[in-house]
Design a protein around this motif. Sequence first.
Motif, PDB file in Angstrom:
ATOM      1  N   TYR A  24      -1.685  -9.471  -5.206  1.00  0.00           N
ATOM      2  CA  TYR A  24      -2.003  -8.337  -4.333  1.00  0.00           C
ATOM      3  C   TYR A  24      -0.979  -8.251  -3.202  1.00  0.00           C
ATOM      4  CZ  TYR A  24      -6.609  -7.396  -6.480  1.00  0.00           C
ATOM      5  OH  TYR A  24      -7.614  -7.055  -7.332  1.00  0.00           O
ATOM      6  N   GLN A  25      -0.656  -9.410  -2.680  1.00  0.00           N
ATOM      7  CA  GLN A  25       0.299  -9.439  -1.572  1.00  0.00           C
ATOM      8  C   GLN A  25       1.678  -8.933  -2.032  1.00  0.00           C
ATOM      9  OE1 GLN A  25       0.457 -13.298   0.171  1.00  0.00           O
ATOM     10  NE2 GLN A  25       1.241 -12.511   2.106  1.00  0.00           N
ATOM     11  N   ALA A  26       2.122  -9.477  -3.163  1.00  0.00           N
ATOM     12  CA  ALA A  26       3.454  -9.109  -3.657  1.00  0.00           C
ATOM     13  C   ALA A  26       3.534  -7.623  -3.993  1.00  0.00           C
ATOM     14  CB  ALA A  26       3.806  -9.950  -4.876  1.00  0.00           C
ATOM     15  N   HIS A  27       2.428  -7.061  -4.489  1.00  0.00           N
ATOM     16  CA  HIS A  27       2.450  -5.648  -4.896  1.00  0.00           C
ATOM     17  C   HIS A  27       1.921  -4.719  -3.801  1.00  0.00           C
ATOM     18  CE1 HIS A  27       3.677  -5.756  -9.205  1.00  0.00           C
ATOM     19  NE2 HIS A  27       3.446  -7.048  -9.001  1.00  0.00           N
ATOM     20  N   GLY A  28       1.583  -5.307  -2.658  1.00  0.00           N
ATOM     21  CA  GLY A  28       1.137  -4.494  -1.511  1.00  0.00           C
ATOM     22  C   GLY A  28      -0.154  -3.748  -1.770  1.00  0.00           C
ATOM     23  N   ILE A  29      -1.061  -4.367  -2.492  1.00  0.00           N
ATOM     24  CA  ILE A  29      -2.342  -3.686  -2.746  1.00  0.00           C
ATOM     25  C   ILE A  29      -3.502  -4.567  -2.280  1.00  0.00           C
ATOM     26  CG2 ILE A  29      -1.503  -2.326  -4.700  1.00  0.00           C
ATOM     27  CD1 ILE A  29      -2.835  -4.308  -6.540  1.00  0.00           C
ATOM     28  N   GLU A  30      -4.680  -3.949  -2.222  1.00  0.00           N
ATOM     29  CA  GLU A  30      -5.860  -4.702  -1.779  1.00  0.00           C
ATOM     30  C   GLU A  30      -6.942  -4.745  -2.840  1.00  0.00           C
ATOM     31  OE1 GLU A  30      -6.908  -2.727   1.846  1.00  0.00           O
ATOM     32  OE2 GLU A  30      -5.223  -3.624   2.933  1.00  0.00           O
ATOM     33  N   ARG A  31      -6.795  -3.905  -3.818  1.00  0.00           N
ATOM     34  CA  ARG A  31      -7.899  -3.777  -4.768  1.00  0.00           C
ATOM     35  C   ARG A  31      -7.399  -3.201  -6.089  1.00  0.00           C
ATOM     36  NH1 ARG A  31     -12.099   1.075  -3.900  1.00  0.00           N
ATOM     37  NH2 ARG A  31     -13.819   0.372  -5.182  1.00  0.00           N
ATOM     38  N   LEU A  32      -7.930  -3.771  -7.197  1.00  0.00           N
ATOM     39  CA  LEU A  32      -7.678  -3.196  -8.523  1.00  0.00           C
ATOM     40  C   LEU A  32      -9.001  -2.659  -9.039  1.00  0.00           C
ATOM     41  CD1 LEU A  32      -5.542  -5.667 -10.687  1.00  0.00           C
ATOM     42  CD2 LEU A  32      -4.821  -3.517  -9.635  1.00  0.00           C
ATOM     43  N   VAL A  33      -8.961  -1.507  -9.690  1.00  0.00           N
ATOM     44  CA  VAL A  33     -10.211  -0.965 -10.239  1.00  0.00           C
ATOM     45  C   VAL A  33     -10.013  -0.522 -11.688  1.00  0.00           C
ATOM     46  CG1 VAL A  33     -11.004  -0.132  -7.976  1.00  0.00           C
ATOM     47  CG2 VAL A  33      -9.776   1.408  -9.495  1.00  0.00           C
ATOM     48  N   VAL A  34     -11.149  -0.448 -12.374  1.00  0.00           N
ATOM     49  CA  VAL A  34     -11.172   0.094 -13.736  1.00  0.00           C
ATOM     50  C   VAL A  34     -12.169   1.246 -13.712  1.00  0.00           C
ATOM     51  CG1 VAL A  34     -11.871  -0.396 -16.121  1.00  0.00           C
ATOM     52  CG2 VAL A  34     -10.658  -2.145 -14.787  1.00  0.00           C
ATOM     53  N   LEU A  35     -11.833   2.343 -14.355  1.00  0.00           N
ATOM     54  CA  LEU A  35     -12.751   3.482 -14.386  1.00  0.00           C
ATOM     55  C   LEU A  35     -13.277   3.679 -15.807  1.00  0.00           C
ATOM     56  CD1 LEU A  35     -10.744   6.058 -12.213  1.00  0.00           C
ATOM     57  CD2 LEU A  35     -12.608   4.559 -11.498  1.00  0.00           C
ATOM     58  N   VAL A  36     -14.581   3.855 -15.903  1.00  0.00           N
ATOM     59  CA  VAL A  36     -15.219   4.053 -17.212  1.00  0.00           C
ATOM     60  C   VAL A  36     -16.477   4.865 -16.976  1.00  0.00           C
ATOM     61  CG1 VAL A  36     -16.476   1.834 -17.010  1.00  0.00           C
ATOM     62  CG2 VAL A  36     -16.120   2.843 -19.272  1.00  0.00           C
ATOM     63  N   SER A  37     -16.933   5.579 -17.982  1.00  0.00           N
ATOM     64  CA  SER A  37     -18.164   6.356 -17.793  1.00  0.00           C
ATOM     65  C   SER A  37     -19.325   5.402 -17.533  1.00  0.00           C
ATOM     66  CB  SER A  37     -18.445   7.212 -19.027  1.00  0.00           C
ATOM     67  OG  SER A  37     -19.484   6.647 -19.809  1.00  0.00           O
ATOM     68  N   ARG A  38     -20.380   5.924 -16.938  1.00  0.00           N
ATOM     69  CA  ARG A  38     -21.497   5.027 -16.623  1.00  0.00           C
ATOM     70  C   ARG A  38     -22.230   4.558 -17.893  1.00  0.00           C
ATOM     71  NH1 ARG A  38     -26.099   7.904 -17.085  1.00  0.00           N
ATOM     72  NH2 ARG A  38     -26.130  10.080 -16.394  1.00  0.00           N
TER      73      ARG A  38
END
Length: 563
Positions: free
Chosen positions: A226-240
């Motif tokens: 996360y630090q190296a890529h400058g992000i704080e969160r990864l998400v996956v999106l899928v229907s409920r």
Amino acid sequence: MTNCNLSTRSVSRHKPTHLVADQDALMRIFIQPESDAARLTLLKYMEQILFGLHEFLTRHVGVTQAKISLDSLKELSERFTSSTIGKHPEKMLADVITDLIEDIAPHAVNVASPYFVGHMTSALPFFMIHLKTIVAALNQNVIKLETSKVVSVIEKQVLAKIHRLIFQENEAFYQEHVQNPQTSLGCFIEDGTLANITALWVARNSLLTVRDRFEGIEKEGLSAAYQAHGIERLVVLVSRLGHYSLKKAGGVLGIGNRNVIAVEVDEKNRIDMNCLRQKIVELRDGSEKTRIMAIVGIAGTTETGSVDPLGQLAAICAEYRIHFHVDAAWGGPTLMSEKYRHLLAGIEQADSVTIDGHKQFYMPMTCGMVYFKDPRILDAIEYHAGYVNRPGSVDLGRKSLSGSREASSLILDSTLKIMGTQGYALLIEHGIEIARQFAAEIQGRPLFEMITQPELNILTYRLFPPANISLGGFRFEQGTPEESLNTNCQLNAITRKVQQLQREAGKSFVSRTTLRVHQYPGQDIVVFRCVIMNPMTTIDVLREILDEQEEIYNQIINGQVDL
Ligand SMILES: Cc1ncc(COP(=O)(O)O)c(C=O)c1O
């Protein structure tokens, strides 16, 4: 261990006399039978298994012989409480087989019954038992060439066959990759859950790659990534309606399962594309602190059998450069039907696809598979060890979440030869067409309400008494929001009870789930869930199932059975 004495014996139960585990007996269970008598005995055991179980499967047409009520489950569990292992053998093989057939199998669930239409497990073509026996007898371990040799080669070929079914690349592509030790078109794994986890593992690693002094997420872990890529969160999106294995993936991969985000569905229970677009915009919010690791499209949702608009999902993923995974654990084999493969249009644009062998490939438990469009993407999860899976080797275990595993590919390869795509197409088409006829039958009966129409071969429905019926003074009205809520609450109780009593009666089995559907916004609706995959399940069988449900319902309405 004298129980394994390879002499001709009757297959009825023996009174155990002086069974001892000694060196002599030990050798007898490992050497191959050499005498005619020993061969006859082995044959007799196989016959006992095949015909003994066959008799069970035809005699007990329902879910079980005994009720699966809590009481009988309690009785059963009381029979299995000892936790000690005898020092000396207790039984001979013939007796163990007899016990399994006569004492255990009748308490197992007869998933082969045409009246068992509740889950994604069903009757098997008879030859699966033979093929599974060959796999056990050869006992190849496909983790490495040294314990599998030709099986690894066959596995690569089967992977290419199914890859071609999905992605339809050209002949030159398959010639380049079918036996290429440096590339992989997919992998076999134990089940759909692990296949989904593998796909998302690959997606995660392909996103959080090496940069500057960062050596990749697999090596350095999430925090450094996360630090190296400058992000704080990864998400996956899928229907409920996504399978809960995707949530597990969120946990296992360290992104957190609440970051597997459920997107609303439309009135056909497919991912709502407007909601998805809105969600993407919301998550991107200009700061890029949140990255979408994958979007998952479902080809056959577990509860309703619906298929997401895969082509549109592919387009959105291409637009935003997001990994597109298709969970076709259930619906994948629909591709073998020329008549219905269009239902999965767009799947060929996926980056990865899950398909289960033990679902609509009609293979015995368990066999999962995951396929990748890019034959080099599996490098993102490559592992080596000194004694196995060395760099550059042909060992299939180099790029797999599993370690040791059986040669399921032999079963699939043989079955494809026995059935051809046309054989499978007949099964798939039967399921879809009977499901449609069943839906029409449900709609034609005043006592039932269709909840979700079948897109493939899964549908849901429930009982819904006409307005003039009352239960203990309660009328099933839907006029005001409050009436609707109260009515659905009563109907949920009725559906639950009918499903339970039908299951306990032991003749038929329809499963039950709770859905949020567009007809009743914001309410939990308990429904019967019917999965039609057994070619012996005819519309007449399904009519009988509805008749039985009506009968139980009438007993409730007439006060013969308490809710
Ligand atoms: C759509 C879907 N994906 C994944 C799975 C998980 O498969 P398995 O039970 O083989 O792990 C299922 C199981 O029902 C499923 O329906």
